[in-house]
Motif scaffolding. Structure first.
Motif, PDB file in Angstrom:
ATOM      1  N   ASP A  20      31.951 -71.529  16.759  1.00  0.00           N
ATOM      2  CA  ASP A  20      31.294 -72.781  16.411  1.00  0.00           C
ATOM      3  C   ASP A  20      32.338 -73.865  16.630  1.00  0.00           C
ATOM      4  O   ASP A  20      33.124 -74.167  15.747  1.00  0.00           O
ATOM      5  CB  ASP A  20      30.828 -72.741  14.954  1.00  0.00           C
ATOM      6  CG  ASP A  20      29.969 -73.942  14.591  1.00  0.00           C
ATOM      7  OD1 ASP A  20      29.645 -74.050  13.397  1.00  0.00           O
ATOM      8  OD2 ASP A  20      29.631 -74.752  15.459  1.00  0.00           O
ATOM      9  N   TRP A  79      27.523 -76.865  12.422  1.00  0.00           N
ATOM     10  CA  TRP A  79      26.089 -76.593  12.277  1.00  0.00           C
ATOM     11  C   TRP A  79      25.706 -76.331  10.827  1.00  0.00           C
ATOM     12  O   TRP A  79      24.618 -76.719  10.390  1.00  0.00           O
ATOM     13  CB  TRP A  79      25.680 -75.417  13.163  1.00  0.00           C
ATOM     14  CG  TRP A  79      25.523 -75.820  14.588  1.00  0.00           C
ATOM     15  CD1 TRP A  79      26.396 -75.590  15.613  1.00  0.00           C
ATOM     16  CD2 TRP A  79      24.421 -76.550  15.162  1.00  0.00           C
ATOM     17  NE1 TRP A  79      25.910 -76.139  16.776  1.00  0.00           N
ATOM     18  CE2 TRP A  79      24.696 -76.724  16.540  1.00  0.00           C
ATOM     19  CE3 TRP A  79      23.245 -77.079  14.649  1.00  0.00           C
ATOM     20  CZ2 TRP A  79      23.832 -77.392  17.393  1.00  0.00           C
ATOM     21  CZ3 TRP A  79      22.381 -77.737  15.509  1.00  0.00           C
ATOM     22  CH2 TRP A  79      22.676 -77.893  16.864  1.00  0.00           C
ATOM     23  N   SER A  80      26.568 -75.675  10.071  1.00  0.00           N
ATOM     24  CA  SER A  80      26.226 -75.373   8.677  1.00  0.00           C
ATOM     25  C   SER A  80      26.000 -76.668   7.884  1.00  0.00           C
ATOM     26  O   SER A  80      25.047 -76.758   7.104  1.00  0.00           O
ATOM     27  CB  SER A  80      27.326 -74.530   8.026  1.00  0.00           C
ATOM     28  OG  SER A  80      28.570 -75.190   8.128  1.00  0.00           O
ATOM     29  N   LEU A  81      26.846 -77.665   8.103  1.00  0.00           N
ATOM     30  CA  LEU A  81      26.662 -78.949   7.412  1.00  0.00           C
ATOM     31  C   LEU A  81      25.435 -79.689   7.941  1.00  0.00           C
ATOM     32  O   LEU A  81      24.727 -80.358   7.184  1.00  0.00           O
ATOM     33  CB  LEU A  81      27.899 -79.823   7.563  1.00  0.00           C
ATOM     34  CG  LEU A  81      29.137 -79.381   6.785  1.00  0.00           C
ATOM     35  CD1 LEU A  81      30.302 -80.337   7.025  1.00  0.00           C
ATOM     36  CD2 LEU A  81      28.838 -79.271   5.302  1.00  0.00           C
ATOM     37  N   ALA A  87      31.756 -67.987  14.221  1.00  0.00           N
ATOM     38  CA  ALA A  87      30.389 -68.031  13.732  1.00  0.00           C
ATOM     39  C   ALA A  87      29.746 -66.655  13.695  1.00  0.00           C
ATOM     40  O   ALA A  87      28.964 -66.364  12.823  1.00  0.00           O
ATOM     41  CB  ALA A  87      29.557 -68.973  14.597  1.00  0.00           C
ATOM     42  N   GLU A  88      30.054 -65.817  14.671  1.00  0.00           N
ATOM     43  CA  GLU A  88      29.389 -64.527  14.695  1.00  0.00           C
ATOM     44  C   GLU A  88      30.248 -63.557  15.476  1.00  0.00           C
ATOM     45  O   GLU A  88      30.798 -63.894  16.509  1.00  0.00           O
ATOM     46  CB  GLU A  88      28.031 -64.661  15.392  1.00  0.00           C
ATOM     47  CG  GLU A  88      27.268 -63.374  15.499  1.00  0.00           C
ATOM     48  CD  GLU A  88      25.931 -63.559  16.193  1.00  0.00           C
ATOM     49  OE1 GLU A  88      25.424 -62.544  16.675  1.00  0.00           O
ATOM     50  OE2 GLU A  88      25.423 -64.689  16.260  1.00  0.00           O
ATOM     51  N   TYR A  90      22.619 -78.290   9.033  1.00  0.00           N
ATOM     52  CA  TYR A  90      21.430 -77.699   8.401  1.00  0.00           C
ATOM     53  C   TYR A  90      21.329 -78.059   6.920  1.00  0.00           C
ATOM     54  O   TYR A  90      20.239 -78.254   6.394  1.00  0.00           O
ATOM     55  CB  TYR A  90      21.419 -76.174   8.579  1.00  0.00           C
ATOM     56  CG  TYR A  90      21.043 -75.751   9.978  1.00  0.00           C
ATOM     57  CD1 TYR A  90      19.785 -76.035  10.500  1.00  0.00           C
ATOM     58  CD2 TYR A  90      21.945 -75.073  10.792  1.00  0.00           C
ATOM     59  CE1 TYR A  90      19.433 -75.656  11.779  1.00  0.00           C
ATOM     60  CE2 TYR A  90      21.602 -74.698  12.072  1.00  0.00           C
ATOM     61  CZ  TYR A  90      20.342 -74.983  12.565  1.00  0.00           C
ATOM     62  OH  TYR A  90      20.001 -74.624  13.834  1.00  0.00           O
ATOM     63  N   LEU A  91      22.472 -78.151   6.263  1.00  0.00           N
ATOM     64  CA  LEU A  91      22.470 -78.559   4.855  1.00  0.00           C
ATOM     65  C   LEU A  91      21.929 -79.986   4.725  1.00  0.00           C
ATOM     66  O   LEU A  91      21.081 -80.275   3.862  1.00  0.00           O
ATOM     67  CB  LEU A  91      23.886 -78.462   4.280  1.00  0.00           C
ATOM     68  CG  LEU A  91      24.046 -78.672   2.787  1.00  0.00           C
ATOM     69  CD1 LEU A  91      23.264 -77.621   2.006  1.00  0.00           C
ATOM     70  CD2 LEU A  91      25.512 -78.621   2.409  1.00  0.00           C
ATOM     71  N   HIS A 132      20.732 -74.872  18.707  1.00  0.00           N
ATOM     72  CA  HIS A 132      21.853 -74.083  18.190  1.00  0.00           C
ATOM     73  C   HIS A 132      21.927 -72.722  18.887  1.00  0.00           C
ATOM     74  O   HIS A 132      22.996 -72.269  19.296  1.00  0.00           O
ATOM     75  CB  HIS A 132      21.679 -73.922  16.680  1.00  0.00           C
ATOM     76  CG  HIS A 132      22.871 -73.345  15.996  1.00  0.00           C
ATOM     77  ND1 HIS A 132      22.889 -73.086  14.658  1.00  0.00           N
ATOM     78  CD2 HIS A 132      24.084 -72.956  16.449  1.00  0.00           C
ATOM     79  CE1 HIS A 132      24.053 -72.564  14.313  1.00  0.00           C
ATOM     80  NE2 HIS A 132      24.792 -72.476  15.384  1.00  0.00           N
ATOM     81  N   THR A 137      35.276 -72.632  13.668  1.00  0.00           N
ATOM     82  CA  THR A 137      35.135 -71.473  12.809  1.00  0.00           C
ATOM     83  C   THR A 137      34.505 -70.366  13.619  1.00  0.00           C
ATOM     84  O   THR A 137      33.782 -70.616  14.566  1.00  0.00           O
ATOM     85  CB  THR A 137      34.217 -71.779  11.613  1.00  0.00           C
ATOM     86  OG1 THR A 137      32.953 -72.211  12.106  1.00  0.00           O
ATOM     87  CG2 THR A 137      34.815 -72.847  10.724  1.00  0.00           C
TER      88      THR A 137
END
Length: 197
Positions: A118, A127-129, A6-7, A131-132, A175, A4
Motif C-alpha cells: 500500500d 486506503w484504511s484511512l 497490505a497483503e 475507508y474510515l 483499490h 505498509t
C-alpha cells in the motif's frame, strides 16, 4: 515515502518446502533493497547474475536508467547485496544465493508468494484511512437523511443508501485494480514505490 504491507499470500503450489512465516516475509521485505531484489527476481523468474541484479537495484534506488549509473553506484549496491542482503535472504529460505558463481534465484518456497504494497505518496492518505473517512461521512449522511437535517431534508432513505453503496463499490473497485495491477511486487517494470519517494 510512507508504505505498509497490505497483503501477503502464498499458495505454495510449486514449492518443495514450507513458505516462510508472515513475520519472516515482513522482516525480509521491510528493507527497500531486499524488496527490490524480490521484485526483480519475480519479474525474471530465473537465476540471474549478481551484477545484473545489482545494476537494476541501484537504478531503482537512484531513480535513473541502468545505463546512466556510475560504476560507484552499482558497486556500492553489489557489495551490500553480496555481503549482507543476499546471505540474509538465503539464510531465511527466500533466495538461493551461490556466492562463488555470484548467481541468485528465488527459492521454490517463495516463487509463488504474492506481496502487495500500500504505497502512499506524500500528499495522499492510506486506503484504511480513506475507508474510515468514507464510513464516517456515510454515517453522517444517513443521520441527516433520517432526521431531515440540513440539505438532506426530503432526500429519500433509499437514495442515500444507494449513493453510499455505489461510493463504496467504486472505491473498492479502484483499490482492487491498484493492488492487483500496480502494487504487487514483480508485476510491473519498476517496484511500486519507485518514483513515490
Amino acid at each position: 515515502m510512507s508504505q505498509t504491507a497490505a497483503e501477503v499470500s502464498g499458495d505454495g503450489a510449486n514449492s518443495s518446502s514450507e513458505p516462510p512465516s508472515e513475520t519472516t516475509v515482513f522482516e525480509i521485505l521491510s528493507n527497500d533493497r531486499r524488496r527490490f531484489v524480490f521484485h526483480y527476481l519475480k519479474q525474471r523468474d530465473r537465476r540471474v547474475y549478481l551484477r545484473e541484479l545489482a545494476e537494476h537495484v541501484a537504478a531503482w534506488e537512484n531513480e535513473k536508467p541502468v545505463d546512466q549509473l556510475s560504476s560507484a553506484e552499482a558497486k556500492r549496491v553489489k557489495t551490500a547485496l553480496h555481503q549482507h542482503h543476499l546471505p540474509k535472504m538465503d539464510a531465511q529460505g527466500f533466495v538461493e544465493y551461490d556466492r562463488q558463481r555470484e548467481t541468485v534465484a528465488l527459492a521454490d518456497a517463495v516463487s509463488d508468494l504474492e506481496v502487495y504494497l500500500d504505497v502512499v505518496p506524500g500528499g495522499d492518505v492510506p486506503w484504511s484511512l480513506y475507508y474510515l473517512g468514507l464510513s464516517g461521512l456515510g454515517l453522517l449522511a444517513l443521520a441527516c437523511v433520517s432526521f431531515d437535517l440540513g440539505p438532506a431534508a426530503g432526500v429519500p432513505d433509499i437514495a442515500c443508501a444507494l449513493f453510499l453503496v455505489v461510493a463504496f463499490l467504486v472505491s473498492a473497485g479502484v483499490h482492487t485494480y491498484l493492488n492487483h495491477a500496480q502494487l504487487r511486487l514483480g508485476s510491473t517494470a519498476d517496484p511500486p514505490e519507485v518514483g513515490e519517494r
